[in-house]
Scaffold this active site. Structure first.
Site, short mmCIF file in Angstrom:
data_model
loop_
_atom_site.label_atom_id
_atom_site.label_comp_id
_atom_site.label_asym_id
_atom_site.label_seq_id
_atom_site.Cartn_x
_atom_site.Cartn_y
_atom_site.Cartn_z
N ARG A 1 20.51 -69.10 -36.33
CA ARG A 1 21.13 -69.36 -37.63
C ARG A 1 21.11 -68.06 -38.41
NH1 ARG A 1 20.13 -74.23 -41.77
NH2 ARG A 1 21.46 -75.20 -40.20
N HIS B 1 29.14 -74.60 -37.78
CA HIS B 1 27.86 -75.24 -37.49
C HIS B 1 28.20 -76.32 -36.45
CE1 HIS B 1 23.92 -76.79 -37.83
NE2 HIS B 1 23.84 -77.07 -39.12
N ARG C 1 15.21 -78.95 -41.08
CA ARG C 1 15.74 -80.04 -40.28
C ARG C 1 16.36 -79.56 -38.98
NH1 ARG C 1 17.82 -83.96 -44.33
NH2 ARG C 1 19.55 -84.28 -42.94
N THR C 2 17.27 -78.60 -39.08
CA THR C 2 17.97 -78.16 -37.87
C THR C 2 17.00 -77.53 -36.89
OG1 THR C 2 19.96 -77.84 -39.14
CG2 THR C 2 19.89 -76.75 -37.04
N LYS D 1 11.65 -55.40 -42.35
CA LYS D 1 11.24 -54.01 -42.11
C LYS D 1 12.45 -53.14 -41.78
CE LYS D 1 6.89 -55.67 -40.28
NZ LYS D 1 6.44 -56.19 -38.99
N1 ASP Z 1 19.79 -76.47 -44.26
C1 ASP Z 1 19.10 -77.69 -44.02
C2 ASP Z 1 17.65 -77.48 -43.65
O1 ASP Z 1 17.40 -76.67 -42.85
C3 ASP Z 1 19.72 -78.55 -43.02
C4 ASP Z 1 20.05 -77.83 -41.78
O2 ASP Z 1 19.24 -77.08 -41.31
O3 ASP Z 1 21.11 -78.03 -41.23
O4 ASP Z 1 16.80 -78.15 -44.10
N1 ASP Z 2 22.53 -78.32 -43.35
C1 ASP Z 2 23.88 -77.94 -43.44
C2 ASP Z 2 24.03 -76.47 -43.21
O1 ASP Z 2 23.07 -75.83 -42.88
C3 ASP Z 2 24.49 -78.37 -44.68
C4 ASP Z 2 23.85 -77.83 -45.90
O2 ASP Z 2 22.92 -77.03 -45.83
O3 ASP Z 2 24.30 -78.26 -46.94
O4 ASP Z 2 25.11 -75.96 -43.34
#
Ligand code: ASP
Ligand code: ASP
Length: 358
Positions: free
Chosen positions: A148, A176, A98-99, A126
């Site tokens: 991330r 975040h 998602r992010t 690696k």
């Molecule tokens: N950890 C979740 C995902 O990547 C949501 C996010 O990315 O914040 O699906």
């Molecule tokens: N998407 C959010 C995160 O990446 C929340 C979660 O993953 O629960 O922190």
């Protein structure tokens, strides 16, 4: 109101070290409907590493600019030129759908060249260190780096080694920032304000960077914050953060304007924090009965991805009268566009200054 205390106390917890389309019709539409930025919109810092570093006025600036991008994103032609000619690299050392998608769409809508690097599957395996990776990447002259990483503080460390602007897309249990900003935008648009609200942040607070960034942001904007969850999922020292702490969901939801549910972060747990998921749902899962303790007009939020039937009942999550979970996703793209646009402005200004001096 606990504002200043919230900020100071949470700070102590921080990690130690760490197409435009062709054709005249589309172009006409684009020109006519381009969002109008005000000249005063700016951020002080070169990077967006956390809410910790933002002043309330900067938060408001980001949200105001995001509002203009929400409008843009609802149009037929969604392109802007704020990042034209810039290269955005999304470096994800932890799985994300998602992010990452949200940052990619945001960058493309602003005209950036966007590249995704899935770090789990490449050189990290690696044995390359984070710094090696940063230096290699830096040599390719990216302009915006969205990172991330599973370790708290890793993104700040990386930011010190590169010449471009860095955005923290989640580092360990630390921060975040774009999630807290998109939550703030969602709250401000549905409640009409971002002050003097009672916000219950519920569930796995201990493992959550989303909770930490939200506590900082909502505290800076003078809201009443209540952390709700079992003692095993409450961070040590939470009681000193200037927030209310509640170990019973019904009590914690009382008079809440906003109910923010968190995912049970099983991947970050290294022990038994809950007796069983069934028991957890029974005591801390949000369902219609428990929600009755909140205000009648309380909104329900969740950062995703959701564990339906663990921290939240599927019916509540899908109830368009209460749940703003889909709005959060929509706001996410706009907030990321705003953050990248403001960082790109700083980048251009810094480069212009360097050229002048040369
Ligand atoms: N950890 C979740 C995902 O990547 C949501 C996010 O990315 O914040 O699906
Ligand atoms: N998407 C959010 C995160 O990446 C929340 C979660 O993953 O629960 O922190």
């Amino acid at each position: 109101m606990p504002t200043a205390r919230v900020t100071a106390a949470v700070l102590r917890e921080r990690p130690g070290a760490i197409c435009q389309r062709n054709g005249s019709h589309a172009e006409g539409l684009f020109r006519e409907r381009r969002p109008i930025y005000t000249a005063t919109m700016s951020l002080r810092a070169r990077h967006l590493l956390g809410i910790e570093h933002l002043e309330p006025v900067e938060i408001t600036t980001l949200l105001d600019l995001s509002d203009t991008f929400v409008d843009l994103n609802r149009r037929d032609v969604k392109h802007d030129t704020a990042l034209t000619g810039l290269t955005q690299v999304n470096m994800f050392f932890e799985h994300s759908t998602r992010t990452q998608a949200s940052f990619e769409i945001a960058g493309k809508r602003l005209g950036a060249d966007v590249m995704n690097m899935h770090m789990q599957s490449s050189s990290v395996k690696k044995g390359e260190t984070l710094i090696d990776t940063a230096m290699t990447l830096n040599a390719m002259h990216p302009d915006l780096l969205v990172v991330r990483h599973p370790s708290s503080g890793a993104v700040s460390l990386l930011a010190q080694k590169v010449n471009c602007a860095v955005i923290n897309a989640g580092d360990g249990r630390h921060e975040h920032p774009t999630q807290a900003l998109l939550d703030a935008l969602t709250i401000r648009r549905t409640k009409g304000r971002l002050q003097r609200l009672t916000v219950a942040i519920c569930g796995d607070i201990a493992h959550s960077r989303v909770a930490r960034s939200n506590i900082l942001l909502l505290g800076k904007m003078e809201n009443r914050i209540r952390l709700v969850g079992p003692p095993t999922l409450m961070p040590a020292g939470a009681a000193e953060w200037g927030v209310e702490v509640c170990t019973n969901l019904e009590d914690g939801l009382k008079d809440a304007d906003v109910v923010m549910m968190l995912r049970l972060q099983k991947e970050r747990m290294d022990g038994a924090f809950i007796p069983s998921e069934r028991e957890y749902y029974h005591r801390f899962g949000l369902d219609g009965d428990k929600l009755r303790h909140a205000r009648d007009d309380a909104i329900v939020m969740h950062p995703g991805p959701m564990n339906r039937g663990v921290e939240i009942d599927g019916t509540i999550a899908d109830d368009i009268n209460r749940s703003v979970i889909q709005d959060q996703v929509e706001m996410g793209v706009a907030v990321r566009m705003a953050a990248m646009k403001l960082l790109a402005d700083n980048l251009h200004a810094a480069r212009a200054e360097t050229e002048e001096m040369a």
